[in-house]
Design an enzyme around this catalytic site. Structure first.
Site, mmCIF file in Angstrom:
data_model
loop_
_atom_site.group_PDB
_atom_site.id
_atom_site.type_symbol
_atom_site.label_atom_id
_atom_site.label_comp_id
_atom_site.label_asym_id
_atom_site.label_seq_id
_atom_site.Cartn_x
_atom_site.Cartn_y
_atom_site.Cartn_z
ATOM 1 N N GLY A 1 27.829 -5.263 -77.240
ATOM 2 C CA GLY A 1 29.021 -6.093 -77.116
ATOM 3 C C GLY A 1 30.242 -5.199 -77.133
ATOM 4 O O GLY A 1 30.182 -4.070 -77.646
ATOM 5 N N GLN B 1 38.828 -3.083 -78.592
ATOM 6 C CA GLN B 1 38.119 -1.797 -78.626
ATOM 7 C C GLN B 1 38.432 -0.917 -77.416
ATOM 8 O O GLN B 1 38.058 0.244 -77.381
ATOM 9 C CB GLN B 1 36.608 -2.022 -78.693
ATOM 10 C CG GLN B 1 36.175 -2.684 -79.986
ATOM 11 C CD GLN B 1 34.671 -2.807 -80.035
ATOM 12 O OE1 GLN B 1 34.107 -3.734 -79.483
ATOM 13 N NE2 GLN B 1 34.014 -1.853 -80.680
ATOM 14 N N HIS C 1 30.113 -10.724 -84.672
ATOM 15 C CA HIS C 1 30.748 -9.403 -84.733
ATOM 16 C C HIS C 1 31.907 -9.321 -83.733
ATOM 17 O O HIS C 1 33.007 -8.866 -84.077
ATOM 18 C CB HIS C 1 29.676 -8.346 -84.435
ATOM 19 C CG HIS C 1 30.161 -6.928 -84.440
ATOM 20 N ND1 HIS C 1 29.774 -6.016 -85.400
ATOM 21 C CD2 HIS C 1 30.985 -6.258 -83.602
ATOM 22 C CE1 HIS C 1 30.355 -4.846 -85.141
ATOM 23 N NE2 HIS C 1 31.093 -4.965 -84.056
ATOM 24 N N GLU C 2 31.647 -9.784 -82.499
ATOM 25 C CA GLU C 2 32.695 -9.700 -81.460
ATOM 26 C C GLU C 2 33.836 -10.668 -81.753
ATOM 27 O O GLU C 2 35.009 -10.324 -81.552
ATOM 28 C CB GLU C 2 32.107 -9.974 -80.075
ATOM 29 C CG GLU C 2 31.005 -9.008 -79.638
ATOM 30 C CD GLU C 2 31.352 -7.551 -79.827
ATOM 31 O OE1 GLU C 2 32.530 -7.169 -79.677
ATOM 32 O OE2 GLU C 2 30.433 -6.770 -80.141
ATOM 33 N N HIS D 1 36.143 -9.132 -84.157
ATOM 34 C CA HIS D 1 37.046 -8.138 -83.551
ATOM 35 C C HIS D 1 38.328 -8.796 -83.048
ATOM 36 O O HIS D 1 39.408 -8.222 -83.144
ATOM 37 C CB HIS D 1 36.372 -7.471 -82.348
ATOM 38 C CG HIS D 1 35.622 -6.218 -82.682
ATOM 39 N ND1 HIS D 1 36.223 -5.121 -83.259
ATOM 40 C CD2 HIS D 1 34.321 -5.866 -82.497
ATOM 41 C CE1 HIS D 1 35.313 -4.157 -83.434
ATOM 42 N NE2 HIS D 1 34.149 -4.592 -82.980
ATOM 43 N N CYS E 1 29.314 -0.234 -85.320
ATOM 44 C CA CYS E 1 30.355 -0.612 -84.369
ATOM 45 C C CYS E 1 30.756 0.622 -83.567
ATOM 46 O O CYS E 1 30.898 1.706 -84.135
ATOM 47 C CB CYS E 1 31.548 -1.160 -85.141
ATOM 48 S SG CYS E 1 32.928 -1.655 -84.103
ATOM 49 N N LEU E 2 30.946 0.444 -82.263
ATOM 50 C CA LEU E 2 31.388 1.562 -81.425
ATOM 51 C C LEU E 2 32.713 2.135 -81.928
ATOM 52 O O LEU E 2 32.979 3.324 -81.749
ATOM 53 C CB LEU E 2 31.563 1.107 -79.962
ATOM 54 C CG LEU E 2 30.293 0.760 -79.178
ATOM 55 C CD1 LEU E 2 30.667 0.189 -77.818
ATOM 56 C CD2 LEU E 2 29.394 1.979 -79.013
HETATM 57 ZN ZN ZN Z 1 32.395 -3.634 -83.138
#
Ligand code: ZN
Length: 164
Positions: A49, A54, A133-134, A137, A91-92
């Site tokens: 995702g 991000q 999670h998304e 964000h 998380c990225l």
């Molecule tokens: Zn993330």
């Protein structure tokens, strides 16, 4: 006109990751081109995702690419959640780190797709986790702020799975 530069991954502590993003108001070709590029970057960065903050954009937009599912959510709202499950999440935007995060096992989410159409969907298991999670964000919340009681956010080996 020059093409826009490719999207770049933004990592903590960039302020865009910590603020509530603005809702998507205009569902046009530019939005759908952004969605397409986010799908590409998400896969390139081995995420499941990717949320607009991000890539440095203050916008309530996230893409999910998981198993055979590929979809984009604009302005997602969690309508309800059921059950609780603890699992390791990364998380990225928090590279090389992970921790045990408590999430709903099942969620019902309302969002608009990139065409502007309203959707209400039910998700379970890992997909429900990714959606939560998304959605976090887009409210300026990182998984590090959602740790299960007693859990710590710590350095993990490179080969472990990351959520996004
Ligand atoms: Zn993330």
């Amino acid at each position: 006109m020059k093409p826009p530069p490719p999207l770049q991954l933004v990592t903590d502590p960039a302020s865009v990751l910590h603020q509530r993003a603005r809702p998507v108001r205009i569902f046009d070709g530019a939005l759908r081109r952004l969605v397409d590029e986010m799908y590409i970057r998400c896969e390139e960065w081995s995420g499941v995702g990717l949320a607009a903050p991000q890539v440095g954009l203050n916008l309530q937009l996230a893409v999910i690419v998981y198993e055979d599912r590929k979809f984009a959510m604009c302005n997602p709202e969690l309508l309800s959640g059921e059950g609780e499950v603890d699992a390791t999440e990364g998380c990225l935007s928090l590279p090389g780190m992970a921790g045990i995060v408590r999430r709903f096992e099942q969620v019902t989410v309302r969002y608009r797709n990139p065409q502007g159409r309203g959707m209400v969907k039910n998700y379970q298991g890992w997909l429900a986790r990714i959606v939560q999670h998304e959605s976090d964000h887009l409210q300026g919340m990182l998984c590090r702020e959602r740790l299960a009681p007693g859990a710590v956010f710590e350095i993990v080996p490179e080969d472990e799975e990351e959520v996004s």
